[in-house]
Write an enzyme that holds these catalytic residues in place. Structure first.
Site, mmCIF file in Angstrom:
data_model
loop_
_atom_site.group_PDB
_atom_site.id
_atom_site.type_symbol
_atom_site.label_atom_id
_atom_site.label_comp_id
_atom_site.label_asym_id
_atom_site.label_seq_id
_atom_site.Cartn_x
_atom_site.Cartn_y
_atom_site.Cartn_z
ATOM 1 N N PRO A 209 0.829 -1.211 0.000
ATOM 2 C CG PRO A 209 -0.644 -1.494 1.778
ATOM 3 C CD PRO A 209 0.594 -2.041 1.192
ATOM 4 C CE LYS A 213 -1.040 -1.242 -5.064
ATOM 5 N NZ LYS A 213 -0.328 -0.715 -3.896
ATOM 6 C CB THR A 214 -4.154 4.736 -7.033
ATOM 7 O OG1 THR A 214 -4.529 3.579 -6.288
ATOM 8 C CG2 THR A 214 -5.398 5.407 -7.542
ATOM 9 C CD GLU A 431 14.864 3.545 23.942
ATOM 10 O OE1 GLU A 431 15.493 3.161 22.943
ATOM 11 O OE2 GLU A 431 13.713 3.151 24.207
ATOM 12 C CG HIS A 434 17.467 -0.897 22.516
ATOM 13 N ND1 HIS A 434 17.259 -2.222 22.323
ATOM 14 C CD2 HIS A 434 16.298 -0.400 23.008
ATOM 15 C CE1 HIS A 434 16.011 -2.534 22.696
ATOM 16 N NE2 HIS A 434 15.412 -1.433 23.124
HETATM 17 P P1 ADP Z 1 -1.384 2.816 -3.729
HETATM 18 O O1 ADP Z 1 -2.487 2.919 -4.706
HETATM 19 O O2 ADP Z 1 -0.199 2.050 -4.220
HETATM 20 O O3 ADP Z 1 -1.810 2.337 -2.373
HETATM 21 P P2 ADP Z 1 -1.325 5.643 -4.094
HETATM 22 O O4 ADP Z 1 -1.084 5.667 -5.546
HETATM 23 O O5 ADP Z 1 -2.722 5.878 -3.660
HETATM 24 O O6 ADP Z 1 -0.804 4.277 -3.468
HETATM 25 O O7 ADP Z 1 -0.333 6.683 -3.396
HETATM 26 C C1 ADP Z 1 -0.738 7.524 -2.375
HETATM 27 C C2 ADP Z 1 -0.004 8.828 -2.425
HETATM 28 O O8 ADP Z 1 1.375 8.655 -2.108
HETATM 29 C C3 ADP Z 1 0.003 9.452 -3.792
HETATM 30 O O9 ADP Z 1 -1.132 10.249 -3.966
HETATM 31 C C4 ADP Z 1 1.279 10.279 -3.779
HETATM 32 O O10 ADP Z 1 1.062 11.542 -3.175
HETATM 33 C C5 ADP Z 1 2.194 9.483 -2.895
HETATM 34 N N1 ADP Z 1 3.097 8.644 -3.668
HETATM 35 C C6 ADP Z 1 3.177 7.303 -3.620
HETATM 36 N N2 ADP Z 1 4.134 6.837 -4.432
HETATM 37 C C7 ADP Z 1 4.674 7.891 -5.041
HETATM 38 C C8 ADP Z 1 5.723 8.061 -6.008
HETATM 39 N N3 ADP Z 1 6.397 7.023 -6.512
HETATM 40 N N4 ADP Z 1 6.012 9.310 -6.414
HETATM 41 C C9 ADP Z 1 5.358 10.371 -5.916
HETATM 42 N N5 ADP Z 1 4.371 10.283 -5.007
HETATM 43 C C10 ADP Z 1 4.019 9.064 -4.547
HETATM 44 ZN ZN ZN Z 2 13.426 -1.227 23.545
HETATM 45 MG MG MG Z 3 -4.489 2.595 -4.409
#
Ligand code: ADP
Ligand code: ZN
Ligand code: MG
Length: 616
Positions: A209, A213-214, A431, A434
């Site tokens: 996540p 991807k989106t 801490e 560690h």
């Molecule tokens: P996914 O669909 O993989 O869960 P999203 O595409 O919804 O993730 O990404 C969420 C947000 O994170 C995007 O709107 C963007 O602002 C940021 N983000 C994620 N990956 C990138 C990337 N490679 N370059 C720039 N922004 C990114």
């Molecule tokens: Zn600890």
């Molecule tokens: Mg997504």
């Protein structure tokens, strides 16, 4: 991006309904509008009126006689029909020749049909519709409009000037390269046809996540300059069986009409889960029907026409194998967590949206944010900007960024102090325990910061270690060192206070997970290269489940315990041999609450001499 929305129900539509209801009311409450007034009289009276010449027209049917009065042209009379052979003659004498044709123009046949059949039908439909829509709304069913099933609400994203382009997606070069090919095909299909290259029909974006991807799919839409149909898997899941399938059908119908185009299904795992065939009561049936429809449509459409399917998921292993067959989503595009360079680029892309002060270096920030996703990095930039505003600065500084890394990793600093002095001292030793164990072992990542400022996430303090370089492989010795470092906190508490606290719970969890993986997955025990666990949800934390006999499982538990115990003893030895450093550093941390990496190294090399009893 512009969104296409189906037109709203027009005002006229509602007017029509109101009119219908009014007509209906009229028909039942004021029947005179439709039927003329007819007064019933005695047969004798009728005959008398005929004789008196007051009757203008007569209509004789099987059971009754209807007649009109010359004096009152709108009023009608009727009387029962008698076996009266003389009537015809009598009427003839009175000069009434027409008595077969109907005289009372009751309601026209069309209107009567309308009232008796169509109107009630319409009323029922209206009622049903109101009921259904209120039902659907209560159930939270997306569309909320029952009658619109069969019409999908696929959003059409059309390329526009403010759209997202590939330049907005930092890193992810392999994914972009693969997607560029698709974009290029849509621009210039001939080039591919000439060589005979077949572009894959569907590409599946897989990755954890927040990796973009989106975002990538939207960038494809921005680049491709073709219609872009986007729908999320959850939008297919409907209350009624068959509606999801209808939506799929409609989506592909629309897409076929607009080809060349791109169809994007986000979170495809919602509908594309493995079919188990069990198909319990309700629920599953709908999902399976939807998936079956999707498979059918994917086989049905013509690849040369230029409809390209994109989908995204973060649980590829749960997808139905049928979806991944050649000819369907046969290309897999990994969208992985960004590496060091990728993280730096993502930070820079998002930094363009905020005011960044001079002398800000993104390299160290990217290094500290190892393992962060694109979404988390974007969040860090925003946090830094918020922090700058809170402190009344005009631009984001290096320190803001560094702090925001910690915020995203560990949560906000808790402002009101909740630690007692005694607790603070324990946390300090924990801490430093560690940090010292890490520093005293070869090949551990250098300590870059130690703090005992509580975080909203619940951590009372933490030690930050930042690798010098990106690390993809870990040796057995490195994992062991890491486990030893994790036990270091508890060891220090025990050595100094001779009692232990709950503060080590998270360390224990992490150490156990590492030790278990060594035994069951990494082949780093005398089990050898034997896989004893299977990992599902690789992108979502990786849930491991045992894949061995109960006897072996018991042995595994024993091995895990052994590994941790050995490392605990190692840490104990290391710290016991460096008590001077431990006391000195813990005192410093207790007083200053935060130690930087350099301070830590200095104090370790030249620990100030402390008197006995420094611990209390
Ligand atoms: P996914 O669909 O993989 O869960 P999203 O595409 O919804 O993730 O990404 C969420 C947000 O994170 C995007 O709107 C963007 O602002 C940021 N983000 C994620 N990956 C990138 C990337 N490679 N370059 C720039 N922004 C990114
Ligand atoms: Zn600890
Ligand atoms: Mg997504």
């Amino acid at each position: 991006m512009k969104e296409y929305k189906p037109p709203q129900k027009s005002f006229l539509y509602y007017c029509g309904i109101v009119l219908l209801v009014m007509l209906l009311l009229n028909a039942f409450v004021f029947p005179q509008l439709f039927t003329a007034r007819v007064e019933e009289v005695q047969y004798g009276e009728f005959l008398q009126m005929v004789d008196e010449g007051r009757v203008s027209q007569v209509e004789v049917d099987e059971h009754e006689i209807v007649f009109a009065d010359t004096a009152t042209p709108t009023g009608y009379y009727k009387t029962g029909r008698m076996e009266d052979p003389g009537l015809a003659r009598q009427l003839y004498e009175a000069g009434i020749t027409q008595y077969g044709t109907p005289i009372v123009q009751q309601v026209s046949p069309l209107a009567s049909m309308l009232i008796s059949w169509v109107l009630p039908l319409l009323l029922f439909m209206l009622l049903g519709r109101v009921l259904m829509s209120s039902l659907a709304k209560r159930a939270g069913g997306g569309a909320g409009n029952f009658m619109s099933f069969g019409k999908s609400n696929a959003k059409v994203y059309v390329q526009s000037t403010d759209g997202i382009r590939f330049a907005d997606v930092a890193g992810e070069d392999e994914a972009k390269e693969l997607l560029t090919e698709i974009v290029d095909f849509l621009h210039n299909p001939k080039k591919y046809a000439e060589i005979g290259a077949r572009i894959p029909r569907g590409a599946l974006l897989v990755g954890p996540p927040g990796t973009g991807k989106t975002l990538l799919a939207k960038a494809v839409a921005g680049e491709a300059n073709v219609p872009f149909f986007s729908m999320s898997g959850s939008e297919f899941v409907e209350m009624f069986v068959g509606m999801g399938a209808a939506k799929v059908r409609d989506l592909f119908k629309q897409a076929n009409e607009k080809a060349p185009c791109i169809v994007f299904i986000d979170e495809i795992d919602t509908i594309g889960k493995k079919r188990d065939g069990a198909g319990g009561i309700g629920g599953n049936d709908e999902r399976e029907q939807t998936l079956n429809q999707l498979l059918t449509e994917m086989d049905g459409f013509d690849g040369t026409k230029g409809v390209i399917l994109l989908a995204a998921t973060n649980r590829p292993e749960s997808l139905d194998p049928a979806l991944l067959r050649p000819g369907r989503f046969d290309r897999r595009i990994p969208v992985e967590l960004p590496d060091l360079q990728g993280r730096e680029e993502i930070l820079k892309v998002h930094a363009k949206k905020v005011k960044i002060g001079p002398n800000v270096e993104f390299g160290p920030i990217a290094r500290a944010a190892a393992g962060a996703s694109g979404a988390e990095l974007a969040n860090m930039i925003n946090e830094a900007a918020l922090r700058a505003v809170r402190d009344g600065r005009k631009a984001v500084t290096q320190n803001d960024l560094m702090e925001s890394v910690e915020v995203v990793i560990a949560g906000y600093q808790k402002k009101n102090k909740i630690l007692s002095n005694k607790e603070k001292l324990i946390v300090s030793y924990h801490e430093i325990g560690h940090a010292l164990v890490a520093a005293l072992q070869e090949g551990s990542a250098p300590v870059s910061k130690i703090t005992i400022i509580p975080r909203t996430s619940g951590a009372l303090g933490y030690t930050m270690q930042v690798e010098k370089e990106e690390q993809n492989l870990m040796s057995k010795a490195q994992i062991e060192n890491k486990i030893a470092t994790l036990t270091g906190g508890r060891v220090a508490e025990d050595l100094v206070f001779h009692s232990v606290t709950t503060g080590a719970s998270n360390d224990i969890e992490q150490a156990t997970k590492l030790a278990r993986s060594m035994v069951t997955r990494f082949g780093m025990s005398d089990f050898g290269m034997m896989a004893l666990e299977t990992v599902s949800n690789a992108y979502l934390g990786g849930d491991a489940s045992l894949a061995c006999s109960p006897e072996t499982a018991a042995l595994v538990d024993k091995k895990v315990e052994e590994v941790i115990r050995t490392q605990y003893q190692k840490a104990e030895q290391l710290l016991a041999g460096h008590m001077r450093e431990l006391h000195a550093l813990a005192k410093h941390l207790y007083e200053h609450e935060t130690i930087t990496g350099e301070e830590f190294m200095q104090l370790m090399e030249h620990p100030p001499l402390l008197g006995e009893g420094a611990a209390e």
